[in-house]
Motif scaffolding. Structure first.
Motif, PDB file in Angstrom:
ATOM      1  N   ALA A 281       0.834  -1.203   0.000  1.00 40.53           N
ATOM      2  CA  ALA A 281       0.000   0.000   0.000  1.00 40.53           C
ATOM      3  C   ALA A 281       0.867   1.250   0.000  1.00 40.53           C
ATOM      4  O   ALA A 281       0.569   2.226  -0.701  1.00 40.53           O
ATOM      5  CB  ALA A 281      -0.922  -0.013   1.215  1.00 40.53           C
ATOM      6  N   ALA A 282       1.945   1.228   0.773  1.00 42.17           N
ATOM      7  CA  ALA A 282       2.841   2.387   0.829  1.00 42.17           C
ATOM      8  C   ALA A 282       3.480   2.645  -0.537  1.00 42.17           C
ATOM      9  O   ALA A 282       3.627   3.797  -0.962  1.00 42.17           O
ATOM     10  CB  ALA A 282       3.917   2.174   1.890  1.00 42.17           C
ATOM     11  N   GLU A 283       3.861   1.577  -1.245  1.00 43.92           N
ATOM     12  CA  GLU A 283       4.454   1.729  -2.574  1.00 43.92           C
ATOM     13  C   GLU A 283       3.431   2.266  -3.570  1.00 43.92           C
ATOM     14  O   GLU A 283       3.753   3.101  -4.420  1.00 43.92           O
ATOM     15  CB  GLU A 283       5.002   0.386  -3.052  1.00 43.92           C
ATOM     16  N   ALA A 284       2.183   1.798  -3.455  1.00 40.94           N
ATOM     17  CA  ALA A 284       1.130   2.277  -4.350  1.00 40.94           C
ATOM     18  C   ALA A 284       0.864   3.764  -4.122  1.00 40.94           C
ATOM     19  O   ALA A 284       0.726   4.544  -5.076  1.00 40.94           O
ATOM     20  CB  ALA A 284      -0.150   1.470  -4.132  1.00 40.94           C
ATOM     21  N   GLU A 285       0.795   4.166  -2.862  1.00 35.85           N
ATOM     22  CA  GLU A 285       0.553   5.569  -2.543  1.00 35.85           C
ATOM     23  C   GLU A 285       1.734   6.437  -2.964  1.00 35.85           C
ATOM     24  O   GLU A 285       1.557   7.563  -3.445  1.00 35.85           O
ATOM     25  CB  GLU A 285       0.272   5.710  -1.046  1.00 35.85           C
ATOM     26  N   GLY A 286       2.944   5.910  -2.810  1.00 33.86           N
ATOM     27  CA  GLY A 286       4.132   6.643  -3.241  1.00 33.86           C
ATOM     28  C   GLY A 286       4.170   6.818  -4.748  1.00 33.86           C
ATOM     29  O   GLY A 286       4.577   7.866  -5.255  1.00 33.86           O
ATOM     30  N   LEU A 287       3.738   5.779  -5.481  1.00 34.62           N
ATOM     31  CA  LEU A 287       3.696   5.861  -6.938  1.00 34.62           C
ATOM     32  C   LEU A 287       2.709   6.937  -7.378  1.00 34.62           C
ATOM     33  O   LEU A 287       2.995   7.723  -8.297  1.00 34.62           O
ATOM     34  CB  LEU A 287       3.301   4.509  -7.526  1.00 34.62           C
ATOM     35  N   LEU A 288       1.555   7.014  -6.733  1.00 35.54           N
ATOM     36  CA  LEU A 288       0.566   8.036  -7.062  1.00 35.54           C
ATOM     37  C   LEU A 288       1.143   9.434  -6.839  1.00 35.54           C
ATOM     38  O   LEU A 288       0.946  10.343  -7.657  1.00 35.54           O
ATOM     39  CB  LEU A 288      -0.696   7.831  -6.225  1.00 35.54           C
ATOM     40  N   GLU A 289       1.861   9.618  -5.743  1.00 36.21           N
ATOM     41  CA  GLU A 289       2.480  10.919  -5.465  1.00 36.21           C
ATOM     42  C   GLU A 289       3.519  11.266  -6.524  1.00 36.21           C
ATOM     43  O   GLU A 289       3.625  12.423  -6.952  1.00 36.21           O
ATOM     44  CB  GLU A 289       3.113  10.912  -4.070  1.00 36.21           C
ATOM     45  N   ASN A 290       4.296  10.287  -6.943  1.00 30.05           N
ATOM     46  CA  ASN A 290       5.296  10.536  -7.986  1.00 30.05           C
ATOM     47  C   ASN A 290       4.641  10.861  -9.325  1.00 30.05           C
ATOM     48  O   ASN A 290       5.142  11.695 -10.090  1.00 30.05           O
ATOM     49  CB  ASN A 290       6.222   9.335  -8.136  1.00 30.05           C
ATOM     50  N   MET A 291       3.519  10.211  -9.612  1.00 31.03           N
ATOM     51  CA  MET A 291       2.779  10.515 -10.843  1.00 31.03           C
ATOM     52  C   MET A 291       2.300  11.960 -10.833  1.00 31.03           C
ATOM     53  O   MET A 291       2.307  12.637 -11.871  1.00 31.03           O
ATOM     54  CB  MET A 291       1.583   9.571 -10.992  1.00 31.03           C
ATOM     55  N   LYS A 292       1.878  12.424  -9.664  1.00 31.79           N
ATOM     56  CA  LYS A 292       1.376  13.792  -9.548  1.00 31.79           C
ATOM     57  C   LYS A 292       2.460  14.817  -9.892  1.00 31.79           C
ATOM     58  O   LYS A 292       2.165  15.910 -10.373  1.00 31.79           O
ATOM     59  CB  LYS A 292       0.864  14.019  -8.123  1.00 31.79           C
TER      60      LYS A 292
END
Length: 242
Positions: A202-213
């Motif tokens: 979950a932490a990696e998924a949330e981090g990926l979303l932040e990087n996409m932003k």
């Protein structure tokens, strides 16, 4: 992975900035344009228009898609395409800063190629070094790879696939602009480095979303395919006849 030494910085000689341009994808798909987002693409908070938070992570579908809930409904993210986009932009950013960190290989990787492809690839050797790839001849049909960009982190088979694919698409380096070279190598390297069907937390998924932003174009992979799909609640309701 056969590399063990610490990464070192390679600083390329200054080059004249190239204008924005359309580039051919190494996998022969449609050209894409790499541009910074315009003011119209950003919200008042400075976030990309596609980003409609807050987001709540729900889980992973078939180890391929990340599911989030947001105020509009359900969001699906293609994790492979999104990871490829983030890595692509990080790599190009390192290029622009002339600060591509390099991972030296403890043992060079031997890659067999048709003689004509090997000769063409070696004509790019000096430029490829600025991209983090140190390539040298071993025989008429074999090249040695002695380093890779630290952020790419290829496995041996991935490196071989990358070099073979690169040798098939490069031509005369003097006929390509600096920007074209960078984007071509970055797209191909990122495509080979990212693998689908990985389990992520979950932490990696949330981090990926932040990087996409933070990306210039977080909605698309470097080849133009979508990374994000929004399913609005009214569409969900229709599925159940509401």
């Amino acid at each position: 992975m056969r590399e063990t030494e610490e990464p070192v910085g390679y600083v390329a000689r200054p080059v004249a900035p190239a204008p924005a341009e359309e580039i051919p994808s190494p996998d022969l798909q449609s050209p894409v344009r790499e541009e910074a987002p315009s003011a119209a693409d950003l919200t008042a908070a400075g976030e990309p228009a596609w980003y409609q938070g807050p987001y709540h992570y729900l889980g992973q579908l078939q180890k391929s898609y990340l599911l989030f809930e947001n105020p509009l409904g359900l969001v699906l993210i293609d994790q492979h395409a999104a990871q490829e986009r983030v890595l692509f932009e990080h790599y190009l950013d390192a290029f622009d800063k002339r600060d591509v960190k390099v991972q030296k290989l403890l043992f060079p990787i031997h890659v067999d190629l048709p003689p004509s492809n090997a000769e063409t690839l070696l004509s790019w050797a000096d430029w490829l070094k600025t991209a983090g790839f140190e390539v040298e001849p071993f025989s008429a049909r074999t090249v040695l790879v002695r380093s890779m960009p630290h952020m790419i982190r290829f496995k041996e088979d991935d490196m071989k696939e990358f070099i073979v694919s690169l040798s098939q698409v490069v031509g005369d380096p003097s006929k390509s602009t600096e920007g074209l070279k960078r984007k071509m190598v970055a797209m191909l390297a990122c495509k080979k480095a990212i693998k689908a069907h990985d389990q992520i937390s979950a932490a990696e998924a949330e981090g990926l979303l932040e990087n996409m932003k933070k990306c210039k174009d977080g909605m698309h992979c470097p080849h133009g395919r979508p990374c994000v799909a929004q399913l609005k609640m009214k569409d969900v309701d229709k599925l159940f006849g509401r």
